[in-house]
Design a protein around this motif. Structure first.
Motif, PDB file in Angstrom:
ATOM      1  N   GLN A 195      30.347 -17.436  -0.649  1.00 22.56           N
ATOM      2  CA  GLN A 195      29.427 -17.194  -1.740  1.00 22.56           C
ATOM      3  C   GLN A 195      28.242 -18.412  -1.893  1.00 22.56           C
ATOM      4  O   GLN A 195      27.203 -17.975  -2.722  1.00 22.56           O
ATOM      5  CB  GLN A 195      30.271 -17.669  -2.984  1.00 22.56           C
ATOM      6  N   PHE A 196      28.157 -19.331  -1.325  1.00 25.50           N
ATOM      7  CA  PHE A 196      27.154 -20.362  -0.986  1.00 25.50           C
ATOM      8  C   PHE A 196      25.813 -19.617  -0.775  1.00 25.50           C
ATOM      9  O   PHE A 196      24.733 -20.192  -0.988  1.00 25.50           O
ATOM     10  CB  PHE A 196      27.399 -21.488  -0.345  1.00 25.50           C
ATOM     11  N   GLU A 197      26.083 -18.631   0.117  1.00 19.55           N
ATOM     12  CA  GLU A 197      24.815 -17.908   0.660  1.00 19.55           C
ATOM     13  C   GLU A 197      24.214 -17.088  -0.664  1.00 19.55           C
ATOM     14  O   GLU A 197      22.821 -17.313  -0.327  1.00 19.55           O
ATOM     15  CB  GLU A 197      25.378 -16.958   1.817  1.00 19.55           C
ATOM     16  N   ARG A 201      20.454 -18.348  -1.036  1.00 17.75           N
ATOM     17  CA  ARG A 201      19.348 -17.381  -1.140  1.00 17.75           C
ATOM     18  C   ARG A 201      18.567 -17.093  -2.337  1.00 17.75           C
ATOM     19  O   ARG A 201      17.355 -16.739  -2.503  1.00 17.75           O
ATOM     20  CB  ARG A 201      19.856 -15.745  -0.401  1.00 17.75           C
ATOM     21  N   SER A 202      19.327 -17.346  -3.429  1.00 18.65           N
ATOM     22  CA  SER A 202      18.652 -17.002  -4.834  1.00 18.65           C
ATOM     23  C   SER A 202      17.546 -18.223  -4.853  1.00 18.65           C
ATOM     24  O   SER A 202      16.470 -17.775  -5.709  1.00 18.65           O
ATOM     25  CB  SER A 202      19.785 -17.381  -5.891  1.00 18.65           C
ATOM     26  N   GLN A 203      17.563 -19.435  -4.328  1.00 18.54           N
ATOM     27  CA  GLN A 203      16.697 -20.488  -4.604  1.00 18.54           C
ATOM     28  C   GLN A 203      15.309 -19.858  -3.684  1.00 18.54           C
ATOM     29  O   GLN A 203      14.303 -20.457  -4.124  1.00 18.54           O
ATOM     30  CB  GLN A 203      17.084 -21.855  -4.072  1.00 18.54           C
ATOM     31  N   LEU A 204      15.517 -18.918  -2.814  1.00 18.15           N
ATOM     32  CA  LEU A 204      14.262 -18.559  -2.131  1.00 18.15           C
ATOM     33  C   LEU A 204      13.473 -17.418  -2.687  1.00 18.15           C
ATOM     34  O   LEU A 204      12.556 -17.149  -2.348  1.00 18.15           O
ATOM     35  CB  LEU A 204      14.820 -18.340  -0.697  1.00 18.15           C
ATOM     36  N   ILE A 205      13.950 -16.756  -3.713  1.00 19.87           N
ATOM     37  CA  ILE A 205      13.247 -15.690  -4.392  1.00 19.87           C
ATOM     38  C   ILE A 205      12.441 -16.055  -5.395  1.00 19.87           C
ATOM     39  O   ILE A 205      12.429 -16.916  -6.123  1.00 19.87           O
ATOM     40  CB  ILE A 205      14.522 -14.703  -5.178  1.00 19.87           C
ATOM     41  N   PRO A 206      11.058 -15.526  -5.176  1.00 17.24           N
ATOM     42  CA  PRO A 206       9.849 -16.008  -5.918  1.00 17.24           C
ATOM     43  C   PRO A 206      10.215 -15.970  -7.620  1.00 17.24           C
ATOM     44  O   PRO A 206      10.686 -14.698  -7.844  1.00 17.24           O
ATOM     45  CB  PRO A 206       8.784 -15.308  -5.463  1.00 17.24           C
ATOM     46  N   ASP A 207       9.642 -17.031  -8.150  1.00 14.58           N
ATOM     47  CA  ASP A 207       9.959 -16.888  -9.548  1.00 14.58           C
ATOM     48  C   ASP A 207       9.239 -15.806 -10.306  1.00 14.58           C
ATOM     49  O   ASP A 207       9.830 -14.948 -11.338  1.00 14.58           O
ATOM     50  CB  ASP A 207       9.332 -18.126 -10.358  1.00 14.58           C
ATOM     51  N   GLU A 208       8.056 -15.244  -9.880  1.00 14.21           N
ATOM     52  CA  GLU A 208       7.400 -14.186 -10.151  1.00 14.21           C
ATOM     53  C   GLU A 208       8.283 -12.778 -10.341  1.00 14.21           C
ATOM     54  O   GLU A 208       8.062 -11.881 -11.004  1.00 14.21           O
ATOM     55  CB  GLU A 208       6.002 -13.784  -9.722  1.00 14.21           C
ATOM     56  N   ARG A 209       9.049 -12.745  -9.125  1.00 11.75           N
ATOM     57  CA  ARG A 209       9.659 -11.514  -8.753  1.00 11.75           C
ATOM     58  C   ARG A 209      10.775 -11.392 -10.081  1.00 11.75           C
ATOM     59  O   ARG A 209      11.265 -10.303 -10.421  1.00 11.75           O
ATOM     60  CB  ARG A 209      10.335 -11.385  -7.587  1.00 11.75           C
ATOM     61  N   ALA A 210      11.475 -12.519 -10.093  1.00 13.30           N
ATOM     62  CA  ALA A 210      12.565 -12.798 -11.286  1.00 13.30           C
ATOM     63  C   ALA A 210      11.914 -12.359 -12.525  1.00 13.30           C
ATOM     64  O   ALA A 210      12.453 -11.851 -13.456  1.00 13.30           O
ATOM     65  CB  ALA A 210      13.163 -13.856 -11.000  1.00 13.30           C
ATOM     66  N   LYS A 211      10.930 -13.080 -12.824  1.00 13.34           N
ATOM     67  CA  LYS A 211      10.151 -12.710 -14.226  1.00 13.34           C
ATOM     68  C   LYS A 211       9.784 -11.218 -14.495  1.00 13.34           C
ATOM     69  O   LYS A 211      10.212 -10.600 -15.492  1.00 13.34           O
ATOM     70  CB  LYS A 211       8.858 -13.503 -14.380  1.00 13.34           C
ATOM     71  N   LYS A 212       9.511 -10.513 -13.307  1.00 12.11           N
ATOM     72  CA  LYS A 212       9.239  -8.956 -13.576  1.00 12.11           C
ATOM     73  C   LYS A 212      10.490  -8.323 -13.737  1.00 12.11           C
ATOM     74  O   LYS A 212      10.240  -7.547 -14.748  1.00 12.11           O
ATOM     75  CB  LYS A 212       8.770  -8.680 -12.166  1.00 12.11           C
ATOM     76  N   ARG A 247      20.928  -7.969  -2.229  1.00  5.41           N
ATOM     77  CA  ARG A 247      20.252  -7.047  -1.710  1.00  5.41           C
ATOM     78  C   ARG A 247      19.756  -7.367  -0.233  1.00  5.41           C
ATOM     79  O   ARG A 247      20.009  -6.489   0.875  1.00  5.41           O
ATOM     80  CB  ARG A 247      19.123  -6.581  -2.589  1.00  5.41           C
ATOM     81  N   GLU A 248      19.034  -8.498   0.038  1.00  2.00           N
ATOM     82  CA  GLU A 248      18.678  -9.194   1.248  1.00  2.00           C
ATOM     83  C   GLU A 248      19.677  -9.249   2.425  1.00  2.00           C
ATOM     84  O   GLU A 248      19.625  -9.057   3.474  1.00  2.00           O
ATOM     85  CB  GLU A 248      17.930 -10.170   0.879  1.00  2.00           C
ATOM     86  N   ILE A 249      20.803  -9.864   1.761  1.00  3.19           N
ATOM     87  CA  ILE A 249      21.874 -10.076   2.736  1.00  3.19           C
ATOM     88  C   ILE A 249      22.577  -8.851   3.088  1.00  3.19           C
ATOM     89  O   ILE A 249      22.906  -8.664   4.331  1.00  3.19           O
ATOM     90  CB  ILE A 249      23.146 -10.871   1.978  1.00  3.19           C
ATOM     91  N   VAL A 250      22.760  -7.749   2.221  1.00 11.09           N
ATOM     92  CA  VAL A 250      23.206  -6.347   2.476  1.00 11.09           C
ATOM     93  C   VAL A 250      22.519  -5.752   3.773  1.00 11.09           C
ATOM     94  O   VAL A 250      22.726  -5.196   4.490  1.00 11.09           O
ATOM     95  CB  VAL A 250      23.043  -5.434   1.190  1.00 11.09           C
ATOM     96  N   GLU A 251      20.991  -6.161   3.562  1.00 12.45           N
ATOM     97  CA  GLU A 251      20.120  -5.189   4.473  1.00 12.45           C
ATOM     98  C   GLU A 251      20.127  -5.992   5.806  1.00 12.45           C
ATOM     99  O   GLU A 251      20.198  -5.534   6.781  1.00 12.45           O
ATOM    100  CB  GLU A 251      18.573  -5.329   3.846  1.00 12.45           C
ATOM    101  N   GLU A 252      20.198  -7.294   5.587  1.00 15.97           N
ATOM    102  CA  GLU A 252      20.103  -8.090   7.127  1.00 15.97           C
ATOM    103  C   GLU A 252      21.269  -8.085   7.967  1.00 15.97           C
ATOM    104  O   GLU A 252      21.411  -7.887   8.945  1.00 15.97           O
ATOM    105  CB  GLU A 252      19.815  -9.540   6.717  1.00 15.97           C
ATOM    106  N   LEU A 264      36.264 -18.271  -9.416  1.00 15.48           N
ATOM    107  CA  LEU A 264      35.906 -19.342 -10.313  1.00 15.48           C
ATOM    108  C   LEU A 264      34.645 -20.106 -10.193  1.00 15.48           C
ATOM    109  O   LEU A 264      33.884 -20.459 -11.029  1.00 15.48           O
ATOM    110  CB  LEU A 264      36.857 -20.249 -10.500  1.00 15.48           C
ATOM    111  N   GLU A 265      34.202 -20.008  -8.758  1.00 19.04           N
ATOM    112  CA  GLU A 265      33.267 -21.164  -8.432  1.00 19.04           C
ATOM    113  C   GLU A 265      31.790 -20.584  -9.080  1.00 19.04           C
ATOM    114  O   GLU A 265      31.202 -21.548  -9.658  1.00 19.04           O
ATOM    115  CB  GLU A 265      32.986 -21.076  -6.952  1.00 19.04           C
ATOM    116  N   LEU A 266      31.220 -19.307  -8.910  1.00 15.04           N
ATOM    117  CA  LEU A 266      29.918 -18.959  -9.525  1.00 15.04           C
ATOM    118  C   LEU A 266      30.058 -19.077 -10.952  1.00 15.04           C
ATOM    119  O   LEU A 266      28.949 -19.168 -11.579  1.00 15.04           O
ATOM    120  CB  LEU A 266      29.679 -17.613  -8.806  1.00 15.04           C
TER     121      LEU A 266
END
Length: 473
Positions: A195-197, A201-212, A247-252, A264-266
């Protein structure tokens, strides 16, 4: 647009050339009728053999052609007497599962040919199914379509990959996959991912994409109930980033369906997966349409496999829910779960505008100290087929629960829902089996399913897969 089922169709005739030439037009007439009727459903692409089989070389050549052109199942058609060894030869190369179909043609022994071919296949252990009648008969067509849907699902499932994020959640034995059985029976590969992945990976998603994504949700949803603590714009954006990370992990990793442990972790130290799970299962997100990706919460792997089978058969999003409460006053089961009700179920629509105007986002509290949004709505009414894969002493069975989602009107819906769990999604199920019998025989806290009547499809799938079928009715 839904991908069509690709169905091979090959017809057989008499092995004497002079007889075959006399009967060729009759055989072609019935084959044309089958192809036309199936294609008129809008669900089927028929891949036809180019020649009617009347000698061994044609049987092998045309069977290979069906496989090369991507047929998922094959219908063997009999309108006249046909030498049975042609069917046996074709079965060695054509893509199974196989349906032997005999048309109503009393002047010629098509049924005799079907039974002779079936007996030959049975002797060499080739699994097949038999049907007879006019393809124009609604009952006959319904059975043929059930075979096509089930056979195609079984074929597509083989070679797929399931990704499970995290391990067993909260001690649930029924959520843990049996990798050997999955590979042997269903042909599914299992990939374990930490689950750490998701966190990384979430930290690498651009802020603007999340805001959208957040702005889209705020614009489309009925309401977003920020509370300044458990649900803030920042936490909703983190959930959106988690969605894109998965989604990125699923694709890769070339995964076909997934399960996420979450608790419980997340749920205690990161953010809840409700938004991720809902929009993976949906046919769209804030960036447009996408193929629904089956995702089971609590890493319920047999649940995820059940959902994937339903998806491949019905070609729609699939429900994941807890069997939460029996509302005795209305004789309904409340199916309620944090996260896994795709917003599709709010209005039973592939149009996000129709669904989202009935969806609210509430703070996740109490069990989920990390916070985030819960995705709340009431499932639209309609006939449903629900059920679950379970294991009894090492053997799989698929228990099917037919029923109907009912609607008591918006005010009563929310009165019932809020008395049970006021920030989660709900579906009110009117079953066809008494509650006492259901509770005595159904062997999981989770249940899954789709709109429509797919009992015959699941039954056929179980026969093809060699697992037990249980109908609760």
């Amino acid at each position: 647009m839904k991908q069509k089922y690709r169905v091979g169709l090959i017809s057989f005739s008499d092995g004497r050339e002079y007889v075959h030439k006399e009967l060729e037009g009759i055989v072609k007439k019935f084959e044309d009728e089958i192809a036309k009727t199936l294609e008129e459903t809008g669900e089927v692409e028929v891949i036809r053999a180019k020649e009617i089989v009347w000698k061994p070389s044609i049987a092998k050549k045309e069977a290979k052609r069906l496989a090369e052109e991507g047929a998922e199942v094959t219908i063997f058609n009999y309108a006249v007497w046909a030498f049975p060894h042609f069917t046996v030869l074709a079965s060695k190369f054509a893509p199974g599962p196989f349906l032997l179909f005999s048309n109503i043609n009393p002047q010629y022994p098509g049924m005799v040919a079907m039974l002779s071919a079936a007996g030959a296949l049975e002797q060499d252990g080739t699994k097949h199914y038999r049907m007879w009648g006019s393809i124009k008969d609604e009952k006959v067509l319904r059975k043929v379509m059930a075979f096509i849907r089930a056979g195609s699902a079984y074929k597509k499932l083989r070679g797929q990959r399931y990704g499970v994020f995290g391990g067993r959640s909260m001690g649930m034995y029924t959520a843990v996959p049996n990798v050997d059985l999955w590979n042997k029976i269903f042909g599914v590969d299992v990939e374990h991912i930490d689950q750490f992945e998701i966190v990384r990976r979430s930290q690498l998603i651009p802020d603007e994409r999340a805001k959208k994504g957040r702005h889209w949700i705020e614009e489309k949803a009925k309401a977003v109930h920020y509370d300044g603590k458990y649900l803030t714009p920042e936490k909703l954006e983190l959930q959106i980033k988690s969605y894109h990370a998965v989604r990125e992990i699923v694709e890769e990793m070339e995964l076909d369906f997934v399960g996420i442990k979450g608790q419980l972790e997340l749920t205690e130290h990161f953010v809840t997966m409700d938004v991720t799970e809902a929009f993976l299962n949906d046919p769209y997100d804030w960036e447009g349409e996408h193929e629904p990706i089956v995702c089971a919460t609590e890493a319920d792997s047999d649940g995820a496999l059940t959902m994937q089978i339903f998806k491949l058969i019905a070609k729609t999003p699939v429900l994941f829910a807890d069997v939460r409460h029996y509302v005795e006053e209305y004789d309904v089961l409340d199916l309620c779960n944090s996260g896994n009700h795709a917003t599709y179920f709010a209005a039973r629509s592939f149009n996000p505008d129709e669904n989202m105007k009935k969806v609210e986002f509430y703070p996740q509290t109490f069990y989920f100290p990390a916070g985030g949004a819960a995705v709340k709505h009431i499932a639209a009414p309609g006939k449903v087929t629900l059920g679950r894969l379970t294991r009894e002493d090492g053997r799989y069975r698929f228990t099917v629960v037919p029923g109907e989602f009912v609607d008591f009107g918006e005010e009563k819906n929310y009165e019932i829902a809020d008395s049970i769990q006021n920030n989660w999604p709900h579906a009110f199920l009117k079953m066809e089996t008494p509650i006492d019998e259901f509770l005595a025989k159904y062997s999981s806290n989770h249940i899954h399913g789709v709109y429509g009547d797919y009992v015959e499809e699941i039954k056929t799938f179980c026969e093809i897969a060699g697992i037990d079928f249980v109908l609760m009715k």
